[in-house]
Design a protein around this motif. Sequence first.
Motif, PDB file in Angstrom:
ATOM      1  N   TYR A   1       0.834  -1.139  -0.034  1.00 43.26           N
ATOM      2  CA  TYR A   1       0.023   0.113  -0.109  1.00 43.26           C
ATOM      3  C   TYR A   1       1.018   1.368  -0.138  1.00 43.26           C
ATOM      4  O   TYR A   1       2.105   1.309   0.028  1.00 43.26           O
ATOM      5  CB  TYR A   1      -0.764   0.038   1.252  1.00 43.26           C
ATOM      6  CG  TYR A   1      -0.162  -0.127   2.430  1.00 43.26           C
ATOM      7  CD1 TYR A   1      -0.042   0.767   3.267  1.00 43.26           C
ATOM      8  CD2 TYR A   1      -0.141  -1.496   3.152  1.00 43.26           C
ATOM      9  CE1 TYR A   1       0.718   0.859   4.613  1.00 43.26           C
ATOM     10  CE2 TYR A   1       0.449  -1.579   4.451  1.00 43.26           C
ATOM     11  CZ  TYR A   1       0.793  -0.445   5.035  1.00 43.26           C
ATOM     12  OH  TYR A   1       1.477  -0.631   6.237  1.00 43.26           O
ATOM     13  N   ASP A   2       0.571   2.371  -0.337  1.00 40.45           N
ATOM     14  CA  ASP A   2       1.142   3.446  -0.834  1.00 40.45           C
ATOM     15  C   ASP A   2       0.963   4.594   0.517  1.00 40.45           C
ATOM     16  O   ASP A   2       1.593   5.893   0.151  1.00 40.45           O
ATOM     17  CB  ASP A   2       0.597   4.185  -1.866  1.00 40.45           C
ATOM     18  CG  ASP A   2      -0.917   4.680  -1.741  1.00 40.45           C
ATOM     19  OD1 ASP A   2      -1.638   4.411  -0.865  1.00 40.45           O
ATOM     20  OD2 ASP A   2      -1.080   5.271  -2.642  1.00 40.45           O
ATOM     21  N   THR A   3       0.359   4.375   1.435  1.00 43.56           N
ATOM     22  CA  THR A   3       0.256   5.292   2.591  1.00 43.56           C
ATOM     23  C   THR A   3       0.926   4.959   3.737  1.00 43.56           C
ATOM     24  O   THR A   3       1.457   3.975   3.997  1.00 43.56           O
ATOM     25  CB  THR A   3      -1.193   5.520   2.958  1.00 43.56           C
ATOM     26  OG1 THR A   3      -1.710   4.097   3.308  1.00 43.56           O
ATOM     27  CG2 THR A   3      -2.135   6.214   1.961  1.00 43.56           C
ATOM     28  N   GLN A   4       1.165   5.847   4.758  1.00 39.61           N
ATOM     29  CA  GLN A   4       2.046   5.771   5.881  1.00 39.61           C
ATOM     30  C   GLN A   4       1.449   4.766   6.746  1.00 39.61           C
ATOM     31  O   GLN A   4       1.983   3.978   7.431  1.00 39.61           O
ATOM     32  CB  GLN A   4       2.134   7.123   6.828  1.00 39.61           C
ATOM     33  CG  GLN A   4       3.386   7.178   7.679  1.00 39.61           C
ATOM     34  CD  GLN A   4       3.576   8.547   8.467  1.00 39.61           C
ATOM     35  OE1 GLN A   4       2.897   9.268   8.497  1.00 39.61           O
ATOM     36  NE2 GLN A   4       4.923   8.760   8.444  1.00 39.61           N
ATOM     37  N   ASP A   5       0.002   4.867   7.033  1.00 39.93           N
ATOM     38  CA  ASP A   5      -0.948   3.887   7.777  1.00 39.93           C
ATOM     39  C   ASP A   5      -1.892   3.132   6.847  1.00 39.93           C
ATOM     40  O   ASP A   5      -2.204   3.792   6.028  1.00 39.93           O
ATOM     41  CB  ASP A   5      -1.397   4.573   9.001  1.00 39.93           C
ATOM     42  CG  ASP A   5      -0.294   5.203  10.047  1.00 39.93           C
ATOM     43  OD1 ASP A   5       0.364   4.315  10.277  1.00 39.93           O
ATOM     44  OD2 ASP A   5      -0.435   6.128  10.252  1.00 39.93           O
ATOM     45  N   ILE A   6      -2.272   1.916   7.033  1.00 41.97           N
ATOM     46  CA  ILE A   6      -3.296   1.349   6.506  1.00 41.97           C
ATOM     47  C   ILE A   6      -4.650   2.223   6.499  1.00 41.97           C
ATOM     48  O   ILE A   6      -4.924   2.591   7.487  1.00 41.97           O
ATOM     49  CB  ILE A   6      -3.508  -0.109   6.979  1.00 41.97           C
ATOM     50  CG1 ILE A   6      -2.254  -0.790   6.648  1.00 41.97           C
ATOM     51  CG2 ILE A   6      -4.483  -0.797   6.070  1.00 41.97           C
ATOM     52  CD1 ILE A   6      -2.220  -2.166   7.502  1.00 41.97           C
ATOM     53  N   ALA A   7      -5.289   2.569   5.518  1.00 40.80           N
ATOM     54  CA  ALA A   7      -6.640   3.223   5.451  1.00 40.80           C
ATOM     55  C   ALA A   7      -7.502   2.987   4.367  1.00 40.80           C
ATOM     56  O   ALA A   7      -6.985   2.265   3.531  1.00 40.80           O
ATOM     57  CB  ALA A   7      -6.512   4.838   5.680  1.00 40.80           C
ATOM     58  N   TYR A   8      -8.848   3.117   4.201  1.00 37.69           N
ATOM     59  CA  TYR A   8      -9.448   2.840   3.396  1.00 37.69           C
ATOM     60  C   TYR A   8      -9.206   3.538   1.877  1.00 37.69           C
ATOM     61  O   TYR A   8      -9.522   2.839   1.168  1.00 37.69           O
ATOM     62  CB  TYR A   8     -11.082   3.196   3.677  1.00 37.69           C
ATOM     63  CG  TYR A   8     -11.303   4.513   3.571  1.00 37.69           C
ATOM     64  CD1 TYR A   8     -11.849   5.182   2.416  1.00 37.69           C
ATOM     65  CD2 TYR A   8     -11.067   5.629   4.665  1.00 37.69           C
ATOM     66  CE1 TYR A   8     -12.175   6.477   2.400  1.00 37.69           C
ATOM     67  CE2 TYR A   8     -11.225   6.788   4.554  1.00 37.69           C
ATOM     68  CZ  TYR A   8     -11.808   7.275   3.508  1.00 37.69           C
ATOM     69  OH  TYR A   8     -12.115   8.674   3.123  1.00 37.69           O
ATOM     70  N   ASN A   9      -8.607   4.304   2.164  1.00 37.41           N
ATOM     71  CA  ASN A   9      -8.205   5.361   0.795  1.00 37.41           C
ATOM     72  C   ASN A   9      -6.692   4.910   0.252  1.00 37.41           C
ATOM     73  O   ASN A   9      -6.312   5.509  -0.407  1.00 37.41           O
ATOM     74  CB  ASN A   9      -8.558   6.632   0.910  1.00 37.41           C
ATOM     75  CG  ASN A   9      -7.481   7.468   2.123  1.00 37.41           C
ATOM     76  OD1 ASN A   9      -6.938   6.581   2.968  1.00 37.41           O
ATOM     77  ND2 ASN A   9      -7.505   8.649   2.183  1.00 37.41           N
ATOM     78  N   SER A  10      -6.283   3.885   1.242  1.00 40.10           N
ATOM     79  CA  SER A  10      -4.817   3.604   0.643  1.00 40.10           C
ATOM     80  C   SER A  10      -4.952   2.901  -0.852  1.00 40.10           C
ATOM     81  O   SER A  10      -5.949   2.338  -1.220  1.00 40.10           O
ATOM     82  CB  SER A  10      -4.151   2.515   1.440  1.00 40.10           C
ATOM     83  OG  SER A  10      -3.976   3.228   3.022  1.00 40.10           O
ATOM     84  N   VAL A  11      -4.114   2.918  -1.480  1.00 43.59           N
ATOM     85  CA  VAL A  11      -4.171   2.126  -2.769  1.00 43.59           C
ATOM     86  C   VAL A  11      -3.168   0.996  -2.640  1.00 43.59           C
ATOM     87  O   VAL A  11      -2.166   0.874  -2.256  1.00 43.59           O
ATOM     88  CB  VAL A  11      -3.402   2.933  -3.728  1.00 43.59           C
ATOM     89  CG1 VAL A  11      -3.043   2.352  -5.300  1.00 43.59           C
ATOM     90  CG2 VAL A  11      -4.072   4.446  -4.323  1.00 43.59           C
ATOM     91  N   PHE A  12      -4.038  -0.170  -2.601  1.00 40.84           N
ATOM     92  CA  PHE A  12      -3.570  -1.660  -2.506  1.00 40.84           C
ATOM     93  C   PHE A  12      -3.053  -2.200  -3.761  1.00 40.84           C
ATOM     94  O   PHE A  12      -3.958  -2.072  -4.781  1.00 40.84           O
ATOM     95  CB  PHE A  12      -4.410  -2.274  -1.704  1.00 40.84           C
ATOM     96  CG  PHE A  12      -4.740  -1.879  -0.170  1.00 40.84           C
ATOM     97  CD1 PHE A  12      -3.967  -2.247   0.627  1.00 40.84           C
ATOM     98  CD2 PHE A  12      -5.828  -1.012  -0.039  1.00 40.84           C
ATOM     99  CE1 PHE A  12      -4.182  -1.978   2.045  1.00 40.84           C
ATOM    100  CE2 PHE A  12      -6.264  -0.644   1.245  1.00 40.84           C
ATOM    101  CZ  PHE A  12      -5.589  -1.144   2.266  1.00 40.84           C
ATOM    102  N   ASN A  13      -2.146  -3.175  -3.857  1.00 37.96           N
ATOM    103  CA  ASN A  13      -2.003  -4.140  -4.946  1.00 37.96           C
ATOM    104  C   ASN A  13      -1.185  -5.256  -4.235  1.00 37.96           C
ATOM    105  O   ASN A  13      -0.964  -5.515  -3.307  1.00 37.96           O
ATOM    106  CB  ASN A  13      -1.096  -3.434  -5.846  1.00 37.96           C
ATOM    107  CG  ASN A  13       0.288  -2.924  -5.542  1.00 37.96           C
ATOM    108  OD1 ASN A  13       1.234  -3.897  -5.273  1.00 37.96           O
ATOM    109  ND2 ASN A  13       0.747  -1.690  -5.286  1.00 37.96           N
ATOM    110  N   ASN A  14      -1.245  -6.187  -5.103  1.00 37.05           N
ATOM    111  CA  ASN A  14      -0.469  -7.563  -4.712  1.00 37.05           C
ATOM    112  C   ASN A  14       0.835  -7.796  -5.499  1.00 37.05           C
ATOM    113  O   ASN A  14       1.012  -8.906  -6.096  1.00 37.05           O
ATOM    114  CB  ASN A  14      -1.526  -8.635  -4.956  1.00 37.05           C
ATOM    115  CG  ASN A  14      -2.674  -9.030  -4.088  1.00 37.05           C
ATOM    116  OD1 ASN A  14      -3.489  -8.407  -4.106  1.00 37.05           O
ATOM    117  ND2 ASN A  14      -2.121  -9.817  -2.900  1.00 37.05           N
ATOM    118  N   THR A  15       1.830  -6.706  -5.587  1.00 38.57           N
ATOM    119  CA  THR A  15       2.950  -6.911  -6.301  1.00 38.57           C
ATOM    120  C   THR A  15       3.925  -7.186  -5.348  1.00 38.57           C
ATOM    121  O   THR A  15       5.049  -7.262  -5.781  1.00 38.57           O
ATOM    122  CB  THR A  15       3.195  -5.640  -7.291  1.00 38.57           C
ATOM    123  OG1 THR A  15       3.188  -4.543  -6.148  1.00 38.57           O
ATOM    124  CG2 THR A  15       2.024  -5.314  -8.209  1.00 38.57           C
ATOM    125  N   GLY A  16       3.839  -7.178  -4.026  1.00 33.94           N
ATOM    126  CA  GLY A  16       4.765  -7.649  -3.017  1.00 33.94           C
ATOM    127  C   GLY A  16       5.396  -9.049  -3.432  1.00 33.94           C
ATOM    128  O   GLY A  16       4.865  -9.977  -3.862  1.00 33.94           O
TER     129      GLY A  16
END
Length: 719
Positions: free
Chosen positions: A531-546
């Motif tokens: 995810y792209d934010t400092q903390d996990i949140a509903y408006n974080s942008v998630f992906n499964n590229t890890g």
Amino acid sequence: MKSITTLITLFFTTLLFAQATISGKVIDEKGKPIVGANVFIEGTYDGATSNEMGDFSFVTDEKGNQTLVVSFLIYETSKTQIDVANFQGKTIKLKENLNALDAVVITAGTMESGEKARVSVLKPLDIVTTAGSAGNIIAALQTLPGTQSVGEDGRLFVRGGEANETQTFVDGIRVAQPYGATTNNLPTRGRFSPFLFNGIAFSTGGYSAEYGEALSSVLLLNTEDNPDQNKTEISLMTVGLGLGNTQKWEKSSLSVNASYINLAPYQAAIPQNVDWNSPFQSLSGETVYRYNFNNGILKLYAAFDSSKFDINQENINSPEKIRVNLNNDNFYLNTSYKGGFGTNWQITTGMSYGYSKNKIGLDLNKVDNDENAAHLKLKLKKSFSNYFKLSFGGDYFSTKFNEDFKPNLGTTNTNGYNSNIAAVFTEADVLFSKKFAAKIGLRASYNDLLDETALAPRLSLAYKVAKNSQFSLAYGDFSQSPSVDYIKYSKYHQFESEKAAHYILNFQYAKDSKTFRAEAYYKDYNNLVKYDTQDIAYNSVFNNTGSAYAKGLDLFWRDGKTIKNLEYWISYSYIDTKRDYKNFPVAATPSFVADHSLSIVTKYWISDWRSQIGFTNSFSSGRPYNNPNETQFMNGKTKSYNSLSFNWAYLISAQKILYISVSNVLGTQNVFGYDYAKDPNAAGYYNRKTITPTADRFFFVGFFWTISKDKKDNQLKNL
């Protein structure tokens, strides 16, 4: 006087004629006598042991047709239909068992304990007599290789995997919420008391196709089949009270225990590094009901606990402490049946239901969440011969999670998910010879929330190179739904399963209460969540590229014979792992991993003192942390961790025990890591706060009293 003598003679004559004598001889396939074979009538206590000539003889009150059972360690158990009145001087021939103790077994990635384990690595007694474990199953397992001791968390971390990558099963049925509720940097415990379990299988990887939804490990807890007697157990402790009772009948039994924990008196006497408003309190209980049918056993297991605490926690991002008030209610129900039918068929089936509800106060904000989780399972196994066994079946997981965040100012934000996972599996056990065995399996599953189908092959091989030593290889693919921290936002984002592949090479030597294990492994992860934010949140942008990898070496040595009355084990683990997941800018070793871990556990019985004394020393090298004041990511390292713990169990009398334990006896000032401020101060420097244990030492004193017909039975095995 003469009439009394006549009556006594008639009584014993009648008794003699009412009994029948069973006799015979036990031999092997070469006609040699077998010494020490157990011979008995099924369903009774009538029996004997064969002597040096293989002969046996005993009397019984049973009549008519009965089943005579003859068993010995390295031979197949014989069951013969006999007429009690006409079974004298018969010969029973036992066949060599290809599954005997000297035959090859699959050991890669698995450590088993308990009465039925072929290779005992950690016995049930060890769970609660290990100094520093405080009766916690998870803490005892952390003295085994492949595990990480993450003191600020308390859960089970295995071979570079996070705690949610390990699944817990009771009698083969999943436990959705295996840990107690907690908050940031306050360690939790496993929910289950060790009192009701008689066996543990701890898999560090490469486990059976029967189990899914776990990337790193499965922990299998097996409840007792049959308790030995009626008894009551009373516990008086510095942290609370405990009471247990077991009742046994002809075909069934019931065990119940309950405990109340309150840290307030302890906190008043020995202050901790925690600012409590209301110290931890809990009320919990467990029960197991067992019913033995002619060909199987039904178990019903239920557990509940209700806990609460209220603390003020320092936060590096706030000038004032944050008040955290947590109330948790948890219920777990498990029913299982295991039995035989037809010709060499075995059925294992059951279901579980878990409910957990948290009410959390964060200053004036509130978080309420609840989880309902169910698991249904059916497994069939057919033994075609000693060389080939086939099992197959299916299971179904259903989870519903809901969370409401209620800010002091603003509107309530609701998140959650409904997930249903259906899976089928099959596995074959092939014994080519006493030296070579294989386990071949395949698991297929469908997750409706992710709209995803997964295939997971599993393969294990074992080859015996000498009478007491062997090599094993294991490979397996594994998948798991992302953590609840992510998929509770699934209404905003589409996730995929996280995946891992395990490769394991194992060597094991076991002889005369001595065990040595060496295991090298490699784990390859993909599809990890980022995810792209400092903390996990509903408006974080998630992906499964890890992605990630973990590779290492685990060593284990246990010796219970060299020194009289002394049992000890030594565990060492080396791990090299990096992860590109979460909001990591580059691949790096996560903060919960120490490169080197060493545990030394000793237990010594002193007869003159009627005491068992134990020491546990746990050491690990420094763990990484990210210092935002430096340019390189995760460049920091804490100092090494070291903790020496001590316990002493003193038998006041055969059934009364005084138990004392002290964790971190030397008072070592351990550091788990650092919390850094999210924003720099006026000088451009990020301030930090040290994460330390909740107490430098923990003292425990308990009095344990067992009341039973067997006046020698006590709770030493449970301490």
